[in-house]
Design an enzyme around this catalytic site. Structure first.
Site, short mmCIF file in Angstrom:
data_model
loop_
_atom_site.label_atom_id
_atom_site.label_comp_id
_atom_site.label_asym_id
_atom_site.label_seq_id
_atom_site.Cartn_x
_atom_site.Cartn_y
_atom_site.Cartn_z
N CYS A 101 3.17 -0.22 -1.87
CA CYS A 101 2.36 -1.27 -1.24
C CYS A 101 2.43 -2.55 -2.06
O CYS A 101 2.57 -3.64 -1.51
CB CYS A 101 0.92 -0.80 -1.11
N CYS A 199 -5.13 5.27 0.65
CA CYS A 199 -5.98 4.54 1.58
C CYS A 199 -5.81 5.00 3.02
O CYS A 199 -6.76 4.95 3.80
CB CYS A 199 -5.72 3.03 1.48
#
EC number: 2.8.1.13
Length: 391
Positions: A101, A199
């Site tokens: 990410c 997440c």
């Protein structure tokens, strides 16, 4: 300086943005919508990027008096992070989605868009430090608070990306000080819990999540001598170092627990053994990158255009394989080797202190002192004491 503040909705990014404003920068806040179907509320400290987080980020920007936007990066996030995570596990590797990410979203897609829109830097709440050497080259270093240091997950940043990175929390002694500052500023998120876990898997059940997305096929569980101990529902759902969920059904001869030592996706086998065989002496990684200028030995090796089998001169490093693990001393070199039958450039790290539970797909980050030199994706890690592994 015109600064784009990445606002997660948490206390770190809020205080980082506030400090950027205090420093006199022209700051604009942006929250990244990464999920196509975000949950309305977080579950405690699990997950992030929810609607609640977006609302918290907006309230912080209102309090700071700066513009606020939401940018939809959900397609890019799915392709570069979620799909990559699934593919890596399907190939028997253990990826780090936070590294991906940072590499693909926060400091590639976001930074590219920010620069295109005329911003000079992207500001985040990461605990890390960017400094310049005597020649003006940017370097990435550990933060002042080693307990919160996040330089490991930023090890994928390049020299060009460091030129446009701003980390206002670099010198902050403790997280408690950040929370206290947020409270003094009247920011309602001062006591908001930190997010953790993956997440996009907010319930924390990574194995269950993967089993819904990866085709699993029953295979054999073997020990290092080749003896079949049992069967499994699918090798791709396991990870190196795993103890639970083996379902072997009978104890080892010495009565000690067994751990996953290796996953062999081509044969759909899981190899297990005692804890001591999880310790590795050498790690090999590919897709290396440098957080700033490469070390002298690497520069010379690249310039030489060496033949297959050639090695660079060795250089001393500290090696780290997890975000909150202690680094260990090692010697590193670059080598023109072979991976899966194809030529590949490898970063080879020979450890002076063994590490346990190192899995292909994890990220190896190397340091000299507080400086992050760079990183590579681990494709092989092994103990020379294993009878069935040959270096």
């Amino acid at each position: 300086m015109k600064v784009l503040a990445a606002m997660s909705g948490g206390v770190d990014s809020a205080v980082a943005a506030a400090r950027a404003v205090d420093a006199g920068h022209d700051v604009v806040g942006v929250h990244l919508a990464l999920s196509r179907m975000p949950g309305t509320l977080r579950t405690g400290s699990r997950g992030c990027c929810t609607i609640e987080d977006s609302m918290d980020a907006r309230r912080v920007c209102d309090a700071l008096g700066i513009p606020f936007y939401v940018w939809d990066f959900s397609d890019r996030f799915k392709e570069d992070v979620v799909d990559d995570f699934i593919e890596e596990y399907a190939n028997g590797r253990t990826p780090n989605p936070c590294m991906r990410c940072n590499e693909k979203i926060k400091f590639a897609a976001l930074l590219e868009k920010a620069v295109a829109l005329g911003f000079d830097a992207v500001c985040t709440g990461h605990y890390a430090k960017v400094v310049e050497d005597a020649e003006g080259n940017r370097e990435l270093h550990r933060a002042a608070d080693w307990a919160k240091d996040q330089s490991y997950v930023l090890g994928v940043l390049t020299h060009e990306q460091l030129r446009h990175s701003l980390f206002p929390l670099a010198e902050t002694p403790t997280k408690a000080e950040v929370r206290a500052e947020a409270a003094e500023r009247g920011l309602a998120i001062s006591q908001k819990p930190d997010s953790h876990d993956i997440c996009f898997i907010p319930d924390g059940d990574t194995r269950g999540w993967l089993e819904e997305r990866i085709e699993l096929e029953e295979g054999q569980i073997r020990d290092t001598e080749g003896e079949v101990l049992g069967t499994h529902r699918g090798a791709r759902a396991f990870t190196v170092g795993q103890r639970k969920g083996l379902s072997i059904g009978r104890p080892a001869a010495d009565g000690k627990p067994r751990f996953v030592l290796e996953i062999r996706p081509k044969t759909n086998e899981v190899v297990v053994g005692p804890r001591e065989l999880l310790a590795v002496d050498e790690i090999r990684g590919t897709r290396e990158s440098w957080a700033g200028e490469p070390v002298e030995q690497a520069r010379a090796f690249y310039a030489a255009d060496a033949a297959p089998g050639a090695r660079s001169e060795p250089f001393e490093v500290m090696a780290q394989v997890r975000a909150h693990a202690d680094p260990v001393p090692a010697t590193a070199h670059l080598e023109h080797g072979e991976v899966d039958g194809a030529p590949a450039l490898e970063l080879v790290v020979q450890l002076r202190e063994s590490l346990s539970g190192v899995a292909p797909g994890q990220t190896l980050v190397i340091y000299q002192g507080t400086r992050v030199l760079g990183q590579a994706t681990i494709h092989r890690a092994y103990s020379l004491d294993r009878p069935d592994v040959h270096a």
